[in-house]
Design an enzyme around this catalytic site. Structure first.
Site, PDB file in Angstrom:
ATOM      1  N   ARG A 111     -11.631  -2.792  -9.113  1.00 10.05           N
ATOM      2  CA  ARG A 111     -11.513  -3.864  -8.109  1.00 10.05           C
ATOM      3  C   ARG A 111     -12.890  -4.328  -7.666  1.00 10.05           C
ATOM      4  O   ARG A 111     -13.780  -3.520  -7.418  1.00 10.05           O
ATOM      5  CB  ARG A 111     -10.800  -3.355  -6.857  1.00 10.05           C
ATOM      6  CG  ARG A 111      -9.324  -3.307  -6.906  1.00 10.05           C
ATOM      7  CD  ARG A 111      -8.745  -3.048  -5.518  1.00 10.05           C
ATOM      8  NE  ARG A 111      -9.538  -2.167  -4.665  1.00 10.05           N
ATOM      9  CZ  ARG A 111      -9.224  -1.849  -3.404  1.00 10.05           C
ATOM     10  NH1 ARG A 111      -8.133  -2.360  -2.863  1.00 10.05           N
ATOM     11  NH2 ARG A 111      -9.976  -1.046  -2.679  1.00 10.05           N
ATOM     12  N   TYR A 126     -11.947  -2.240   9.533  1.00 10.95           N
ATOM     13  CA  TYR A 126     -13.154  -1.734   8.858  1.00 10.95           C
ATOM     14  C   TYR A 126     -13.410  -2.381   7.503  1.00 10.95           C
ATOM     15  O   TYR A 126     -14.330  -2.008   6.802  1.00 10.95           O
ATOM     16  CB  TYR A 126     -13.120  -0.206   8.724  1.00 10.95           C
ATOM     17  CG  TYR A 126     -11.843   0.396   8.153  1.00 10.95           C
ATOM     18  CD1 TYR A 126     -11.556   0.335   6.797  1.00 10.95           C
ATOM     19  CD2 TYR A 126     -10.942   1.054   8.981  1.00 10.95           C
ATOM     20  CE1 TYR A 126     -10.409   0.906   6.278  1.00 10.95           C
ATOM     21  CE2 TYR A 126      -9.792   1.631   8.482  1.00 10.95           C
ATOM     22  CZ  TYR A 126      -9.525   1.560   7.122  1.00 10.95           C
ATOM     23  OH  TYR A 126      -8.381   2.124   6.610  1.00 10.95           O
ATOM     24  N   LYS A 127     -12.552  -3.340   7.122  1.00 10.72           N
ATOM     25  CA  LYS A 127     -12.772  -4.002   5.831  1.00 10.72           C
ATOM     26  C   LYS A 127     -13.563  -5.288   6.080  1.00 10.72           C
ATOM     27  O   LYS A 127     -14.753  -5.245   6.354  1.00 10.72           O
ATOM     28  CB  LYS A 127     -11.438  -4.239   5.144  1.00 10.72           C
ATOM     29  CG  LYS A 127     -10.684  -2.947   4.833  1.00 10.72           C
ATOM     30  CD  LYS A 127      -9.348  -3.230   4.190  1.00 10.72           C
ATOM     31  CE  LYS A 127      -8.459  -2.007   4.065  1.00 10.72           C
ATOM     32  NZ  LYS A 127      -8.874  -1.049   3.056  1.00 10.72           N
ATOM     33  N   ASP A 159       1.219  -6.475   7.079  1.00 16.11           N
ATOM     34  CA  ASP A 159       0.002  -5.665   6.987  1.00 16.11           C
ATOM     35  C   ASP A 159      -1.117  -6.622   6.563  1.00 16.11           C
ATOM     36  O   ASP A 159      -1.095  -7.168   5.453  1.00 16.11           O
ATOM     37  CB  ASP A 159       0.212  -4.554   5.949  1.00 16.11           C
ATOM     38  CG  ASP A 159      -1.029  -3.685   5.772  1.00 16.11           C
ATOM     39  OD1 ASP A 159      -2.153  -4.169   6.034  1.00 16.11           O
ATOM     40  OD2 ASP A 159      -0.881  -2.521   5.350  1.00 16.11           O
ATOM     41  N   PHE A 175       0.852  -1.189   0.000  1.00 13.63           N
ATOM     42  CA  PHE A 175       0.000   0.000   0.000  1.00 13.63           C
ATOM     43  C   PHE A 175       0.892   1.244   0.000  1.00 13.63           C
ATOM     44  O   PHE A 175       1.793   1.356   0.840  1.00 13.63           O
ATOM     45  CB  PHE A 175      -0.876  -0.038   1.259  1.00 13.63           C
ATOM     46  CG  PHE A 175      -2.053   0.869   1.213  1.00 13.63           C
ATOM     47  CD1 PHE A 175      -3.034   0.719   0.243  1.00 13.63           C
ATOM     48  CD2 PHE A 175      -2.204   1.876   2.151  1.00 13.63           C
ATOM     49  CE1 PHE A 175      -4.137   1.556   0.209  1.00 13.63           C
ATOM     50  CE2 PHE A 175      -3.300   2.718   2.122  1.00 13.63           C
ATOM     51  CZ  PHE A 175      -4.269   2.562   1.150  1.00 13.63           C
TER      52      PHE A 175
HETATM   53  C1  LIG Z   1      -3.221  -2.415   2.856  1.00 10.09           C
HETATM   54  C2  LIG Z   1      -3.516  -1.174   3.632  1.00 10.09           C
HETATM   55  N1  LIG Z   1      -2.614  -0.727   4.525  1.00 10.09           N
HETATM   56  C3  LIG Z   1      -2.824   0.395   5.230  1.00 10.09           C
HETATM   57  C4  LIG Z   1      -3.983   1.116   5.083  1.00 10.09           C
HETATM   58  C5  LIG Z   1      -4.128   2.400   5.857  1.00 10.09           C
HETATM   59  O1  LIG Z   1      -5.102   2.309   6.846  1.00 10.09           O
HETATM   60  P1  LIG Z   1      -5.514   3.603   7.696  1.00 10.09           P
HETATM   61  O2  LIG Z   1      -5.868   4.664   6.715  1.00 10.09           O
HETATM   62  O3  LIG Z   1      -6.716   3.150   8.465  1.00 10.09           O
HETATM   63  O4  LIG Z   1      -4.377   3.987   8.539  1.00 10.09           O
HETATM   64  C6  LIG Z   1      -4.960   0.683   4.179  1.00 10.09           C
HETATM   65  C7  LIG Z   1      -6.204   1.448   4.004  1.00 10.09           C
HETATM   66  O5  LIG Z   1      -7.015   1.194   3.165  1.00 10.09           O
HETATM   67  C8  LIG Z   1      -4.724  -0.493   3.429  1.00 10.09           C
HETATM   68  O6  LIG Z   1      -5.598  -0.946   2.548  1.00 10.09           O
END
Ligand SMILES: Cc1ncc(COP(=O)(O)O)c(C=O)c1O
Length: 425
Positions: free
Chosen positions: A385, A236-237, A211, A129
């Protein structure tokens, strides 16, 4: 041979052992045709969360006021963390809810770098990410001017399995302090072999930080068996905790040398002693900092309960069947319209979402959301997606989403949505 007709989908729905879970979530009666394929970004609202929110607000906060800290609030991040631990193969006190994924990722990365003095390198890959890479760079900066983040290149679908092994044993391998990867990649859906990867990282003397945002609640995870060091993830996913709900943080109980770089009273062994010199709390709790956001933390529990009740084996079996069916239908009906599957075809190498390339992916995505009522999302420059949350998506939804995608392209829907770009795509 899989029956790819609508009758085949209906037959699968009829024998789906998880079908009953659909009604455990709120569905908008005024929008009965909506197909929600974005649970990999924001999960649906569990009906149980409505009553819980009412209780937390009206009774716990409204009537019990500050007494609620002694009636359960104080332990909420650990109590729900222990429930999540059951989902990810962790032990008691190894998981807490805190902050956001980005913040706990930073804390974990700095802790890992400090625990490997003399080593200056973080390895990751370009499937990770983008915000994680920003956070890792910030962690490297905090650890010292000689620290750096090395981003391994990929074919944009598959993880760099050989590249990672080479980087760990080749030149510079002895400098690697930390490897940080997304278990399931947010774009292509590639899924790392968590145990095998953790093993090679450890063989090189480095620590690993996973992650789990796109895997927790939908892909079986055994952090304990893998002896993983650290992990973070969104709730939240696929865990359906609600927008911006706090992150999960896992810290291996044996890695007592890992220290929270942002210490504060809630991560101390005597939060209510109000002393300057309190030591760290036990377990993952030592990575807490300030007062936990109780409203959003409490609401993580109903989605976790549903996931535990459904069972990871059944969730994974259905997830694989849903994505297999979607890929087969995409090959059959969408490839002739310019779509291309950009997700690993080996189910063992993917999570629960599928990315399709299309030269006009942005317009396709907007047409799907606004005209076809298929909520998917767009990842620039050219991917749409589709996320398949097994607790509330059925096989008929898969077929119908593909049928509507064909329709929206053939009917010229793309032309109507070119250039339209909401804040959250
Ligand atoms: C793979 C991944 N890592 C990190 C994050 C970041 O999460 P946050 O914005 O809640 O800190 C996300 C958010 O969608 C994500 O999909």
């Amino acid at each position: 041979m899989t029956d790819l007709t609508p009758a085949g989908a209906a037959a699968l729905d009829a024998i789906d052992p998880l079908a009953g879970f659909r009604s455990a979530f709120v569905h908008d009666d005024s929008d009965p045709d909506l197909i929600y394929l974005d649970g990999n970004s924001l999960g649906r609202l569990p009906t149980a969360s409505l009553d819980l929110a009412d209780d937390v607000l009206r009774r716990q906060w409204g009537r019990r006021l500050i007494r609620s800290w002694n009636e359960g609030w104080f332990e909420t991040p650990q109590r729900i963390g222990d429930r999540i631990a059951e989902l990810v193969g962790a032990g008691p006190d190894e998981v807490v809810l805190a902050d956001s994924t980005s913040v706990v990722l930073y804390k974990a990365a700095v802790a890992a770098l400090k625990a490997r003095p003399g080593r200056t390198r973080i390895l990751t890959d370009d499937l990770n990410f983008p915000s994680d890479i920003q956070v890792l760079r910030a962690a490297a900066e905090a650890a010292g001017p000689d620290h750096e983040v090395v981003v391994l290149p990929t074919d944009s679908i598959h993880g760099p399995v050989a590249g990672l092994a080479d980087a760990l044993v080749g030149q510079g391998g002895a400098d690697v302090a930390l490897v940080s990867l997304s278990h399931v990649a947010y774009r292509s859906g590639w899924c790392w072999d968590l145990a095998a990867t953790t093993r090679i990282v450890h063989e090189a003397g480095a620590l690993v930080l996973w992650d789990l945002c796109h895997s927790v609640g939908v892909v079986p995870i055994d952090l304990g068996a893998a002896d993983a060091d650290l992990a973070v993830g969104c709730t939240y996913k696929y865990l359906n905790g609600g927008p911006g709900s706090p992150a999960l943080l896992y810290v291996n109980a044996d890695r007592t040398e890992l220290r929270n770089p942002l210490r504060g009273w809630y991560g101390s062994d005597d939060p209510m002693g109000f002393g300057f010199d309190a030591g760290p709390a036990d377990g993952a709790s030592r990575f807490l900092t300030g007062t936990p956001p109780i409203l959003s933390t409490a609401l993580v529990e109903p989605g976790v309960d549903l996931t535990l009740e459904a069972g990871m084996d059944r969730i994974r079996a259905k997830s694989v069947a849903l994505t297999e069916r979607f890929i087969s239908l995409a090959d059959l009906h969408l490839a002739p319209l310019g779509f291309e599957v950009r997700t690993p075809r080996d189910p063992g190498q993917r999570g629960s979402h599928v990315a399709l390339f299309h030269a006009e992916a942005q317009a396709v995505s907007q047409a799907l959301v606004n005209e076809a009522l298929v909520i998917s999302d767009y990842r620039p420059p050219d991917l749409v997606r589709f996320g398949f949350a097994p607790l509330y998506i059925g096989f008929t939804d898969v077929d119908e989403a593909v049928r509507r995608t064909v329709d929206i392209v053939e009917s010229g829907g793309i032309d109507r949505w070119r250039g339209v770009q909401p804040v959250v795509p």
